[in-house]
Design an enzyme around this catalytic site. Structure first.
Site, PDB file in Angstrom:
ATOM      1  N   ALA A 119      48.449  40.843  44.429  1.00 46.70           N
ATOM      2  CA  ALA A 119      47.063  41.240  44.491  1.00 46.70           C
ATOM      3  C   ALA A 119      46.728  42.993  44.666  1.00 46.70           C
ATOM      4  CB  ALA A 119      46.027  40.798  45.130  1.00 46.70           C
ATOM      5  N   ASN A 187      48.693  40.168  52.886  1.00 46.84           N
ATOM      6  CA  ASN A 187      49.373  40.004  51.765  1.00 46.84           C
ATOM      7  C   ASN A 187      49.679  41.444  51.065  1.00 46.84           C
ATOM      8  OD1 ASN A 187      50.571  37.049  51.997  1.00 46.84           O
ATOM      9  ND2 ASN A 187      48.520  36.443  51.545  1.00 46.84           N
ATOM     10  N   HIS A 217      42.027  48.844  45.895  1.00 46.94           N
ATOM     11  CA  HIS A 217      42.774  49.279  46.645  1.00 46.94           C
ATOM     12  C   HIS A 217      43.468  50.415  46.233  1.00 46.94           C
ATOM     13  CE1 HIS A 217      42.966  45.401  48.852  1.00 46.94           C
ATOM     14  NE2 HIS A 217      43.337  44.760  47.921  1.00 46.94           N
TER      15      HIS A 217
END
Lengths: 266, 266
Positions: A119, A187, A217
């Site tokens: 991701a 993760n 993010h």
């Protein structure tokens, strides 16, 4: 190269569906999953419907295993891959972070583990600058309040996220602590840590942000070779809103890079 | 894994110096360079001073060649690598873009070309989203006016860059045209194109910006799996201000990923 898939949830199925469109390039021999019976149903419309294999069988018969199983299964899967000298592609940064002894073990067993970007992006840049001197790596995760309300850290610390009017910083520590406190973030935090200066030296901020609707993010890096900033906003997968669509795509890209005549990117 | 280096300018020497610090991991057998005599001088303080080899010899004796030579030598180097089934790591996105037939050729010869990220990052993300549907990839390069004043495109189009008070857009087209018009920008534009939707579909803007002192690149991506933005500012290498320090580091990171038991990132 014979490919086996382990785990047939949102990621595993998405990967299989993508690979099935290029059966001339990707030779998927089958799947291991706890839901054995569903595999044939779910792949009946495939160009090449997939067979079920036991964990032992699939590790033995494959040259590379794509691990899309829950984190709890990681240790068993990796040991089977070692025993069979089978390569492993995974997005389980968490699995690696919690079992770092496997890195040396993979060397002993002459095999290789590939942690796909999942991701997040820019792990190429993090790997590169980490060959030099890195001043800091900081990751800032922003999620809508409702995506954080059930997080262990929020519940245990009784953090109020209802009726927020502006972004609220709810966590600021290193990525190792962040991975423990926010399992849904683990993760990404683990991958950024492993690619760069380690999870303990990677700063992490988590914000509950009522002004956004998607998880985002930001990574900030300062080093002696390059300063960079990455902002990423992921689109949820149809099957599982908890997983971004890019995760399965990053696995396919990793696999393609392994077998392509041209691999682009560090 | 036996490593050979071709080209011993700023990048090749930086790579060699880095690898020499880990002679237990990296087995560099030698260098091919036009300046044969300088190799022994330049590496005399190394833990393991490097030998000179002819182009033929180094391609034959190495398992992987690190190409740090000028673009003009690319085609000859790659053909020698094919003949010897030697893998190639390069930062010459330009070399690949101008000789795209080599991608099929590498397949025929059962070898692999690795294009390291070089002066850019996020090629992992570009590769991943390109497995899905990409709406656009846009690269925006900003350089101080004095870094652009001698560019072919600027000279030929008599673009005035003296005494700029604010950023000036001097080029807006696709990355393929951009690579031709701005040779100093070509490897980055080519790498972004090759990792993503191709150089022809990659938009490129070049700005002369008197408010900055360092070259910066911004990449904007919109896709069906992820939207992201990357901003990178590179620090010049000591030996050659035209080359960023990150370029050599990305080559080392690529090589490490090839031989490490854990490879992090797509």
């Amino acid at each position: 190269m014979k490919i086996g898939i382990i785990g047939f949830g949102a990621i595993g199925f998405d990967v299989a569906k993508k690979l099935d469109k290029e059966t001339d390039i990707f030779n998927v021999i089958g799947v291991h999953s706890r839901t054995k019976n569903k595999i044939i149903d779910k792949t009946s419309s495939f160009n090449s419907p997939l067979r079920y294999f036991s964990l032992d069988e699939i590790c033995k018969k494959s040259d590379v295993i794509i691990d899309c199983a829950p984190k709890e299964a990681f240790k068993e899967i990796i040991q089977k891959c070692f025993d069979c000298k089978t390569k492993l592609i995974t997005v389980s940064g968490a699995g690696i972070l919690e079992n770092q002894e496997i890195i040396n073990k993979a060397r002993e067993y002459s095999t290789q583990i590939f942690l796909a970007s999942g991701a997040i992006i820019g792990l190429d840049g993090l790997s590169a600058v980490s060959e030099g001197k890195v001043d800091y790596v900081k990751m800032i995760t922003r999620k809508p309040p409702n995506a954080l309300i059930k997080a262990k850290f929020v519940v245990e610390n009784k953090i109020k996220l209802e009726n927020l009017n502006e972004p609220k910083l709810i966590f600021s520590d290193n990525a190792l602590e962040g991975a423990k406190a926010f399992p849904a973030n683990v993760n990404v935090a683990a991958a950024v840590g492993l690619a760069g200066v380690g999870a303990k030296k990677t700063q992490l901020e988590i914000w509950a942000d009522p002004t956004i609707t998607k998880n985002t993010h930001t990574i900030l890096v300062k080093s002696d070779s390059s300063n960079f900033k990455i902002e990423i906003e992921n689109i949820q997968s149809v099957e599982n809103p908890g997983t971004g669509k890019i995760t399965a795509l990053s696995v396919v890209a990793t696999l393609r890079g392994m077998i392509s005549s041209l691999k682009v990117g560090t």
